[in-house]
Write a protein that holds these residues in place. Structure first.
Motif, short mmCIF file in Angstrom:
data_model
loop_
_atom_site.label_atom_id
_atom_site.label_comp_id
_atom_site.label_asym_id
_atom_site.label_seq_id
_atom_site.Cartn_x
_atom_site.Cartn_y
_atom_site.Cartn_z
N ARG A 58 18.25 -26.32 16.76
CA ARG A 58 19.73 -26.82 16.36
C ARG A 58 19.68 -28.12 15.42
NH1 ARG A 58 24.73 -25.76 18.71
NH2 ARG A 58 26.53 -27.83 18.46
N LEU A 59 20.05 -28.21 13.87
CA LEU A 59 19.91 -29.90 13.62
C LEU A 59 20.46 -30.19 13.18
CD1 LEU A 59 16.62 -28.22 12.00
CD2 LEU A 59 16.07 -29.80 13.82
N SER A 60 21.26 -32.11 13.37
CA SER A 60 22.43 -31.88 13.01
C SER A 60 22.07 -33.05 11.43
CB SER A 60 23.14 -32.58 13.87
OG SER A 60 24.10 -33.19 13.58
N GLY A 61 22.67 -32.74 10.36
CA GLY A 61 22.54 -33.68 9.86
C GLY A 61 23.78 -34.89 8.85
N ARG A 62 23.88 -35.54 8.54
CA ARG A 62 24.89 -36.32 8.00
C ARG A 62 26.43 -36.26 7.81
NH1 ARG A 62 24.79 -41.09 3.29
NH2 ARG A 62 25.66 -38.89 1.66
N CYS A 63 26.49 -34.23 7.28
CA CYS A 63 27.42 -34.04 7.30
C CYS A 63 27.39 -32.50 7.26
CB CYS A 63 28.39 -34.18 5.68
SG CYS A 63 28.28 -35.85 5.02
N VAL A 64 26.23 -32.04 8.09
CA VAL A 64 25.99 -30.48 7.73
C VAL A 64 25.12 -30.54 9.83
CG1 VAL A 64 24.72 -28.93 7.06
CG2 VAL A 64 25.75 -30.11 5.23
N LEU A 65 25.52 -29.01 10.05
CA LEU A 65 25.61 -28.61 11.31
C LEU A 65 23.91 -28.00 10.98
CD1 LEU A 65 24.58 -28.54 14.34
CD2 LEU A 65 26.52 -27.50 14.62
N LEU A 66 23.28 -27.72 11.63
CA LEU A 66 22.36 -26.59 10.80
C LEU A 66 21.53 -25.32 12.01
CD1 LEU A 66 19.15 -26.32 7.98
CD2 LEU A 66 18.91 -25.03 10.40
N LEU A 67 21.78 -24.42 12.28
CA LEU A 67 21.63 -23.13 13.55
C LEU A 67 20.23 -22.86 12.59
CD1 LEU A 67 24.83 -22.87 15.20
CD2 LEU A 67 23.51 -24.65 15.64
N ALA A 68 19.52 -22.39 13.68
CA ALA A 68 18.30 -21.59 13.40
C ALA A 68 18.46 -20.52 14.13
CB ALA A 68 17.81 -22.01 12.34
N ARG A 69 17.86 -19.14 14.16
CA ARG A 69 16.87 -18.55 15.44
C ARG A 69 15.74 -17.67 14.41
NH1 ARG A 69 19.01 -12.93 17.28
NH2 ARG A 69 18.24 -13.47 19.32
N PHE A 70 14.78 -17.23 15.44
CA PHE A 70 13.89 -16.43 15.05
C PHE A 70 14.22 -15.06 14.46
CE2 PHE A 70 10.42 -19.34 16.90
CZ PHE A 70 10.17 -19.69 15.28
N ASN A 71 13.88 -14.87 13.67
CA ASN A 71 14.67 -12.68 13.51
C ASN A 71 13.47 -11.78 13.90
OD1 ASN A 71 13.44 -12.21 10.79
ND2 ASN A 71 15.45 -13.80 10.19
N GLN A 72 13.43 -10.61 13.90
CA GLN A 72 12.43 -9.33 13.66
C GLN A 72 11.97 -9.63 12.41
OE1 GLN A 72 10.88 -9.39 16.79
NE2 GLN A 72 11.83 -10.82 17.33
#
Length: 133
Positions: A27-41
């Motif tokens: 879960r990464l937060s930028g100035r105007c963006v939130l980024l969520l990431a998850r490993f996939n298979q």
């Protein structure tokens, strides 16, 4: 190498988005963006965008932002194998110029890559079970 943004590189349905929202590895937060990431298979990465009218009023601006994010993601593809990424727009994103948006995304990609590498190395180094049994 295919430089397009094919269907296999996109999150397409609610189930795929929900998996990332419910249990993101990053879960990464930028100035105007939130980024969520998850490993996939999978052996490739996928991108999902949440760019709502609430945060970007004009469709022209929403489309510009989506185009910029997709293009940036497409050019960064070799760095993200096996990760589902959802980018959520926040207020003020439409006010960024294309170069400011690219800078913001570059910063987030670098942070995500660093965290992905650290987490994958940690999982490889972790013992799987009792080796002596």
């Amino acid at each position: 190498m295919n430089q397009g943004f094919s269907r296999e590189k996109r999150l397409l349905n609610a189930y795929q988005f929900k998996a990332v929202f419910d249990s993101p590895d990053f879960r990464l937060s930028g100035r105007c963006v939130l980024l969520l990431a998850r490993f996939n298979q999978l052996k490739h990465h996928r991108l999902g965008l949440v760019i709502g009218k609430k945060n970007i009023k004009l469709s022209v601006e929403r489309n510009r932002v989506k185009r910029q994010i997709r293009e940036h993601f497409r050019t960064q593809e070799l760095n993200f194998l096996g990760v589902d990424v959802v980018i959520i727009a926040r207020k003020g994103l439409a006010d960024l110029s294309n170069s400011e948006l690219q800078h913001e995304l570059t910063t987030l990609w670098k942070r995500l890559l660093k965290q992905c590498n650290a987490k994958s190395k940690a999982s490889l180094a972790a013992p799987v079970g009792n080796q002596n049994a």
